[in-house]
Design an enzyme around this catalytic site. Sequence first.
Site, PDB file in Angstrom:
ATOM      1  N   LYS A   1      10.138  21.340  21.304  1.00 61.57           N
ATOM      2  CA  LYS A   1       9.871  22.112  20.087  1.00 61.57           C
ATOM      3  C   LYS A   1      10.890  23.220  19.842  1.00 61.57           C
ATOM      4  CE  LYS A   1       6.585  25.437  22.044  1.00 61.57           C
ATOM      5  NZ  LYS A   1       7.421  26.625  21.815  1.00 61.57           N
ATOM      6  N   THR A   2      11.319  23.903  20.910  1.00 64.75           N
ATOM      7  CA  THR A   2      12.283  24.995  20.717  1.00 64.75           C
ATOM      8  C   THR A   2      13.614  24.444  20.219  1.00 64.75           C
ATOM      9  OG1 THR A   2      11.218  26.241  22.497  1.00 64.75           O
ATOM     10  CG2 THR A   2      13.401  26.964  21.818  1.00 64.75           C
TER      11      THR A   2
ATOM     12  N   ASP B   1       6.565  30.331  15.905  1.00 61.45           N
ATOM     13  CA  ASP B   1       6.444  29.534  17.127  1.00 61.45           C
ATOM     14  C   ASP B   1       5.105  29.827  17.813  1.00 61.45           C
ATOM     15  OD1 ASP B   1       7.144  27.809  19.132  1.00 61.45           O
ATOM     16  OD2 ASP B   1       8.476  29.198  20.166  1.00 61.45           O
ATOM     17  N   GLU B   2       4.646  28.905  18.648  1.00 65.63           N
ATOM     18  CA  GLU B   2       3.379  29.051  19.399  1.00 65.63           C
ATOM     19  C   GLU B   2       2.240  29.477  18.468  1.00 65.63           C
ATOM     20  OE1 GLU B   2       3.206  27.959  22.257  1.00 65.63           O
ATOM     21  OE2 GLU B   2       5.047  28.287  23.379  1.00 65.63           O
TER      22      GLU B   2
ATOM     23  N   GLN C   1      -2.913  23.162  23.513  1.00 66.49           N
ATOM     24  CA  GLN C   1      -2.424  24.163  24.455  1.00 66.49           C
ATOM     25  C   GLN C   1      -2.884  25.571  24.079  1.00 66.49           C
ATOM     26  OE1 GLN C   1       1.630  23.458  26.302  1.00 66.49           O
ATOM     27  NE2 GLN C   1       1.871  22.202  24.466  1.00 66.49           N
TER      28      GLN C   1
ATOM     29  N   ARG D   1       2.568  20.396  33.370  1.00 68.07           N
ATOM     30  CA  ARG D   1       3.653  21.159  34.005  1.00 68.07           C
ATOM     31  C   ARG D   1       4.457  20.253  34.944  1.00 68.07           C
ATOM     32  NH1 ARG D   1       4.258  23.869  30.404  1.00 68.07           N
ATOM     33  NH2 ARG D   1       2.646  22.533  29.525  1.00 68.07           N
TER      34      ARG D   1
END
Length: 725
Positions: free
Chosen positions: A33-34, A219-220, A250, A600
């Site tokens: 995504k970044t 973002d987020e 998330q 993770r």
Amino acid sequence: MSKFIQNMNENQKKAILETEGAIMIIAGAGSGKTRVLTHRIAYLIGEKNVYENNILAITFTNKAAKEMKDRVYNLVGETAKYIWINTFHSLCVRILRKYIDLLNYNKNFTILDSGEQKSVIKTILKNLNYSEETYEPNAILKLISNAKNQYQSSKSLQEQSRFGFMKVVAEVYSEYENYLQKNSVLDFDDLLVKTIDLFKKYPDILKVYQHKFHYIHVDEYQDTNLIQYKLIKLLADYHKNICVVGDDDQSIYSWRGANSDNIKNFEKDFKNTKIIFLDQNYRSNSRILEVANEVIKNNVDRKEKRLWSNNNSETKINVYSAYNDLDEAEYVAKKIKEITSTGVDYKDIAVLYRANYLSRSFENTFISHSIPYKLIGSLKFLQRQEVKDIIAYLNVLVNKQDDLSLRRIINVPKRGIGNSSMEKIERYAINNNLSLYDALSQINFIDVSKKIKENINKLNFVFEKYSCLESYNIDELILGIYRESGYEEMLKTSKDDYSDSRIENISELVTSAKQYSQINNSLIDFVSEMSLTSDSDDENLENSVTLSTVHASKGLEYNTVFIVGLEENIFPSIRDVDDLEDENKKMEEERRLAYVAITRAKEKLYLSYTNKRMQFGNIKFNAISRFIKEIPENLIFEERSMQLGSVYNNEDDNVNKFISRLTPKIKIKEKTNFSFSSYAEGDKVSHKKFGIGIVEKIDNTTITVNFENYGIKNLLIDYANLVKE
């Protein structure tokens, strides 16, 4: 083809090229995504010729903002410095520095940190004649913060809160606001509140920024709270070119105000929203993603999606059924040794758990196996405040001359001893050539208040009662001090967010002491070992295994991940639920936490749970976590400790239901320790401290051994570590 979409998958390309209107990018874990967000900004500048100053990108942390700036700089060069890439707070500071004087604040306002906020609240409580013990500053600050993040003024809170504790909170809130205004200072919550106040009071200023920001990126997005959402909605209301990036799966920060409903509300507030799913994962192999998908699909309130990867794997996920918490830690340590022997670095391995207190057994075991480790998001177990406090009490019992330890806990919990009273006590000790401990025994002759004398005499009674060390096991000493000193009541009545965690840490200290006392019941040796362990090799080694809560691990990735303590009441952990709706909502967040933990891992994932766990010195049986049960059996490889063989034969049948998920194809994990079914009366055994002895008696939890040099000892079977001769 645009250079900004090279090497992108189809959905990533779409997310970069769709620039007009409201865009919601649902970006799964590890989906890049970044990279997409930064390339989208670069595309606007490099190919759509958008002026850099007309682009706003908002993220949550300074670290994330810096990373975004660096990536955009690498794509477009020097021009990147003109883009507004900010955290919510730094964006608001930029705006307020220019216009806050319109709200009767100095443009050179200062920002209070948490310590300064607490000091202000303490002063206000004192001025209003309220006791800090009854109205804890931290609890009041939390409630004020909650009100501000709901954009609720002190006046509104006062109108709603006419009785009890909240009436006092509302009163303090009002005085706190007056203080901030008078001194031209803001707290972090105010940065957003005052910016919205400014925009509402001066619509022309809002228009300046609405017209300025042609393209807004957030973002987020799943982590935004109500007031952040209000700010975004205001700024985007003119051009309506807003792109939010997030993942409802998330969303794990509801406890600090994050509202995953903002994703659902986005489609209502911005008509004709285009939704783009980034579901190709570039981090984890396909088997790990299958497990993650199978768990998270059980949440009802989510956008349907399945992560997938080109990194195919047929390797099953290990699930280990441990006999107890020590067995679980041993299993993880030995697996880590195996994994690192194949060339994997310690730094590429993480052990994740739901609550901080679970780190204790792993810290101890890793030290014994010489495995370097570091903790993320918390102090090492023996450095935690409550643990150090109880150890200080024990130090005083061991050494009555230890003035340093006594000073640490003389007013913990609060006994009304301020600086003035402490000076009188210390002066009395000096003038009479006494230790501080001996001075306290003569508190009735010292010029302090009647209340302080009463409280110190209660403390003296506790020390006197437990000074006969040989009459108590170490765990009994700790529990007695914890309860009779008032420490337990202090934690249980505290409105501090971390009080439950602190109680859990005390429980782990009791457990540690009970295990230690089976080998050596010397309090002096115990506190000495605690001190030596606390001070040993505290370097932040670069090549270390990471021990972390799941919350603190978000955004990180590791080659190998162990998720431990997967038991009902631990992970998932459901506390303070008011009704079924609240319970379901919390359970969904717990499942999202499990999903974050699983994703993770890049190559290897290990899950584990224990069939019995010691808490506050008592053995607890927890059911296997529902999250393990949600994984299809064909995806996992199950192992269990040899010690579990005894559970079926010797303990209550109710225990069996806690292990019902084990399949007939289980590979038995070989262990060197004996379970109690391996012993019989008359057996000759050895113990690493007590030496050779003969088994005299066995029951469900203890074994009685008559040692040649130490006489009869009653040991907990789980932690005795006896070896047959």
